[in-house]
Scaffold this motif. Structure first.
Motif, PDB file in Angstrom:
ATOM      1  N   ALA A   3    -124.047   7.449  33.466  1.00  0.00           N
ATOM      2  CA  ALA A   3    -124.929   8.604  33.681  1.00  0.00           C
ATOM      3  C   ALA A   3    -125.104   8.919  35.167  1.00  0.00           C
ATOM      4  O   ALA A   3    -125.135  10.088  35.563  1.00  0.00           O
ATOM      5  CB  ALA A   3    -126.282   8.337  33.026  1.00  0.00           C
ATOM      6  N   ALA A  22    -121.926  10.572  36.432  1.00  0.00           N
ATOM      7  CA  ALA A  22    -121.809  11.928  35.873  1.00  0.00           C
ATOM      8  C   ALA A  22    -122.736  12.889  36.620  1.00  0.00           C
ATOM      9  O   ALA A  22    -122.347  14.014  36.961  1.00  0.00           O
ATOM     10  CB  ALA A  22    -122.148  11.909  34.380  1.00  0.00           C
ATOM     11  N   ASP A  39    -121.262  17.325  28.684  1.00  0.00           N
ATOM     12  CA  ASP A  39    -121.072  16.966  27.280  1.00  0.00           C
ATOM     13  C   ASP A  39    -119.836  16.081  27.144  1.00  0.00           C
ATOM     14  O   ASP A  39    -118.700  16.549  27.237  1.00  0.00           O
ATOM     15  CB  ASP A  39    -120.906  18.268  26.485  1.00  0.00           C
ATOM     16  CG  ASP A  39    -120.816  18.009  24.996  1.00  0.00           C
ATOM     17  OD1 ASP A  39    -120.797  16.826  24.593  1.00  0.00           O
ATOM     18  OD2 ASP A  39    -120.751  19.002  24.244  1.00  0.00           O
ATOM     19  N   GLU A  40    -120.100  14.788  26.943  1.00  0.00           N
ATOM     20  CA  GLU A  40    -118.978  13.844  26.882  1.00  0.00           C
ATOM     21  C   GLU A  40    -118.310  13.836  25.511  1.00  0.00           C
ATOM     22  O   GLU A  40    -117.323  13.152  25.310  1.00  0.00           O
ATOM     23  CB  GLU A  40    -119.449  12.435  27.265  1.00  0.00           C
ATOM     24  CG  GLU A  40    -120.126  11.632  26.161  1.00  0.00           C
ATOM     25  CD  GLU A  40    -121.593  11.990  25.934  1.00  0.00           C
ATOM     26  OE1 GLU A  40    -122.033  13.041  26.433  1.00  0.00           O
ATOM     27  OE2 GLU A  40    -122.280  11.222  25.232  1.00  0.00           O
ATOM     28  N   VAL A  77    -127.913  19.027  33.219  1.00  0.00           N
ATOM     29  CA  VAL A  77    -128.498  18.124  32.225  1.00  0.00           C
ATOM     30  C   VAL A  77    -127.485  17.024  31.897  1.00  0.00           C
ATOM     31  O   VAL A  77    -126.359  17.312  31.471  1.00  0.00           O
ATOM     32  CB  VAL A  77    -128.882  18.888  30.932  1.00  0.00           C
ATOM     33  CG1 VAL A  77    -129.604  17.954  29.966  1.00  0.00           C
ATOM     34  CG2 VAL A  77    -129.751  20.092  31.256  1.00  0.00           C
ATOM     35  N   ILE A  78    -127.907  15.783  32.114  1.00  0.00           N
ATOM     36  CA  ILE A  78    -127.050  14.608  31.885  1.00  0.00           C
ATOM     37  C   ILE A  78    -127.691  13.761  30.795  1.00  0.00           C
ATOM     38  O   ILE A  78    -128.906  13.534  30.826  1.00  0.00           O
ATOM     39  CB  ILE A  78    -126.966  13.749  33.179  1.00  0.00           C
ATOM     40  CG1 ILE A  78    -126.495  14.575  34.373  1.00  0.00           C
ATOM     41  CG2 ILE A  78    -126.103  12.510  32.967  1.00  0.00           C
ATOM     42  CD1 ILE A  78    -125.055  14.976  34.346  1.00  0.00           C
ATOM     43  N   GLY A  79    -126.899  13.271  29.882  1.00  0.00           N
ATOM     44  CA  GLY A  79    -127.430  12.450  28.791  1.00  0.00           C
ATOM     45  C   GLY A  79    -127.659  11.015  29.210  1.00  0.00           C
ATOM     46  O   GLY A  79    -127.277  10.600  30.296  1.00  0.00           O
ATOM     47  N   GLU A 109    -127.360   6.729  28.798  1.00  0.00           N
ATOM     48  CA  GLU A 109    -126.209   5.825  28.612  1.00  0.00           C
ATOM     49  C   GLU A 109    -125.780   5.786  27.153  1.00  0.00           C
ATOM     50  O   GLU A 109    -124.604   5.642  26.847  1.00  0.00           O
ATOM     51  CB  GLU A 109    -126.568   4.412  29.086  1.00  0.00           C
ATOM     52  CG  GLU A 109    -126.736   4.290  30.596  1.00  0.00           C
ATOM     53  CD  GLU A 109    -125.464   4.591  31.378  1.00  0.00           C
ATOM     54  OE1 GLU A 109    -124.378   4.537  30.791  1.00  0.00           O
ATOM     55  OE2 GLU A 109    -125.565   4.902  32.581  1.00  0.00           O
ATOM     56  N   GLY A 110    -126.763   5.929  26.239  1.00  0.00           N
ATOM     57  CA  GLY A 110    -126.435   5.901  24.815  1.00  0.00           C
ATOM     58  C   GLY A 110    -125.910   7.232  24.287  1.00  0.00           C
ATOM     59  O   GLY A 110    -125.626   7.368  23.101  1.00  0.00           O
ATOM     60  N   GLY A 111    -125.789   8.225  25.136  1.00  0.00           N
ATOM     61  CA  GLY A 111    -125.323   9.552  24.723  1.00  0.00           C
ATOM     62  C   GLY A 111    -126.451  10.359  24.087  1.00  0.00           C
ATOM     63  O   GLY A 111    -127.504   9.817  23.732  1.00  0.00           O
ATOM     64  N   PHE A 112    -126.264  11.679  23.961  1.00  0.00           N
ATOM     65  CA  PHE A 112    -127.238  12.531  23.289  1.00  0.00           C
ATOM     66  C   PHE A 112    -127.172  12.264  21.783  1.00  0.00           C
ATOM     67  O   PHE A 112    -126.099  11.990  21.232  1.00  0.00           O
ATOM     68  CB  PHE A 112    -126.913  14.008  23.508  1.00  0.00           C
ATOM     69  CG  PHE A 112    -127.140  14.499  24.917  1.00  0.00           C
ATOM     70  CD1 PHE A 112    -128.428  14.566  25.446  1.00  0.00           C
ATOM     71  CD2 PHE A 112    -126.072  14.924  25.707  1.00  0.00           C
ATOM     72  CE1 PHE A 112    -128.636  15.037  26.739  1.00  0.00           C
ATOM     73  CE2 PHE A 112    -126.274  15.398  27.000  1.00  0.00           C
ATOM     74  CZ  PHE A 112    -127.556  15.450  27.521  1.00  0.00           C
ATOM     75  N   VAL A 114    -119.999  21.587  29.551  1.00  0.00           N
ATOM     76  CA  VAL A 114    -118.737  21.313  30.259  1.00  0.00           C
ATOM     77  C   VAL A 114    -118.337  19.859  30.135  1.00  0.00           C
ATOM     78  O   VAL A 114    -119.163  18.980  29.879  1.00  0.00           O
ATOM     79  CB  VAL A 114    -118.845  21.671  31.766  1.00  0.00           C
ATOM     80  CG1 VAL A 114    -119.056  23.162  31.963  1.00  0.00           C
ATOM     81  CG2 VAL A 114    -119.926  20.849  32.447  1.00  0.00           C
ATOM     82  N   GLY A 115    -117.055  19.615  30.351  1.00  0.00           N
ATOM     83  CA  GLY A 115    -116.520  18.263  30.396  1.00  0.00           C
ATOM     84  C   GLY A 115    -116.252  17.851  31.835  1.00  0.00           C
ATOM     85  O   GLY A 115    -115.982  18.688  32.703  1.00  0.00           O
ATOM     86  N   LEU A 116    -116.367  16.546  32.074  1.00  0.00           N
ATOM     87  CA  LEU A 116    -116.112  15.971  33.408  1.00  0.00           C
ATOM     88  C   LEU A 116    -114.881  15.063  33.340  1.00  0.00           C
ATOM     89  O   LEU A 116    -114.888  13.951  33.867  1.00  0.00           O
ATOM     90  CB  LEU A 116    -117.325  15.163  33.880  1.00  0.00           C
ATOM     91  CG  LEU A 116    -118.654  15.905  34.051  1.00  0.00           C
ATOM     92  CD1 LEU A 116    -119.786  14.920  34.312  1.00  0.00           C
ATOM     93  CD2 LEU A 116    -118.569  16.904  35.197  1.00  0.00           C
TER      94      LEU A 116
END
Ligand code: SAH
Length: 262
Positions: free
Chosen positions: A226, A229, A166-167, A193-195, A197-200, A217-219
């Protein structure tokens, strides 16, 4: 001559002959110029790894005469990677690297902000097979057809935990969140689960956060692409939850394969 390591769909046991695919036969005969009797290593995701010998057939075909088992099949951590499709070169890279990092399922997901909608599943699978051959894995991840994120969440299998990257901030850092898991959570099946390029989209974020077994979580402080990540999260997960926690096993050096695979 070092053995060439190949994935096969055939059952493997001592004394059997496994038919090789046209592409494998072409590669061994015309690219590698391997003579009859050349050493091979075969795996099928079920029977471990086997030493075999190349058996040339006619002008084009080839088979493998299977002799002895070099490694038993191992149970791998059950880890899906759910990711939105991205452009060709970078999705191929994700398929290759995620295979090296041990995912069991590659699940493309379509989201509201997914720019790329068409996925060549066959090409992703070929990338996964090649990476598994080169990385000495005993299985090939399953590449699934793309599915809408909301539908995937609606049909989510009970007990499979989600690690949601979750960015948008607010989630704990990935290392602390994973290090704090208890044994039952570690042993559970997981999905990263990765969103896109445009984000969720906000509805998607809400739906994800409402899932029963989700850890958001944050990275770190930088927004990653993507593909970056996905691989960063996979490495953290393997180190803190998965099979990087075990000592690296010795591979059977007598049969060490050459690095070039089909
Ligand atoms: N378009 C978004 C960025 C999306 S990055 C924006 O500009 O804000 C693509 C995906 O990578 C994200 O949805 C998330 O799943 C993951 N990601 C990237 N950087 C991240 C970070 N610092 N922490 C957690 N997840 C991240």
């Amino acid at each position: 001559m070092s053995a060439t390591r190949l994935f096969t769909e055939a059952d493997l046991s001592a004394g059997t002959e496994a038919e090789l695919t046209e592409a494998q036969a072409h590669y061994l005969r015309h690219v590698m110029r391997r003579p009859d009797g050349s050493p091979l290593l075969l795996f099928n995701g079920r029977d471990g790894e086997w030493a075999a010998e190349l058996a040339l057939r006619g002008k084009k075909a080839a088979a493998a005469r299977v002799s002895e088992r070099t490694r038993p099949q191992v149970v791998e951590p059950d880890l899906w990677l759910c990711f939105a499709p991205i452009k060709r070169a970078r999705i191929d890279y994700v398929a290759e690297k995620a295979t090296e990092l041990g995912v069991t399922v590659l699940q493309p997901v379509l989201t509201q902000h997914t720019a790329v909608e068409r996925v060549n599943v066959g090409r992703l699978r070929a990338n996964a097979v090649e990476a598994a051959e080169q990385t000495e894995r005993l299985s090939v991840p399953e590449v699934r057809t793309p599915v809408d994120l909301m539908r995937l969440l609606g049909e989510w299998p009970a007990g499979r935990r989600l690690l949601m990257c979750d960015e948008t901030g607010g989630g704990p850092p990935i290392a602390g969140a994973l290090a704090g898991l208890d044994d039952a959570a570690r042993a559970a099946p997981w999905a990263i689960v990765i969103g896109p390029e445009g984000g969720f989209a906000s509805a998607e974020l809400t739906a994800l956060r409402r899932m029963k077994d989700v850890t958001a979580v944050g990275l770190g402080p930088r927004i990653l692409r993507a593909d970056t990540a996905a691989l960063a999260a996979l490495a953290c997960w393997q180190a803190l939850v998965g099979d990087w926690r075990q000592p690296t096993p010795r591979l059977s050096s007598d049969y060490r394969s050459s690095r070039g695979a089909v």
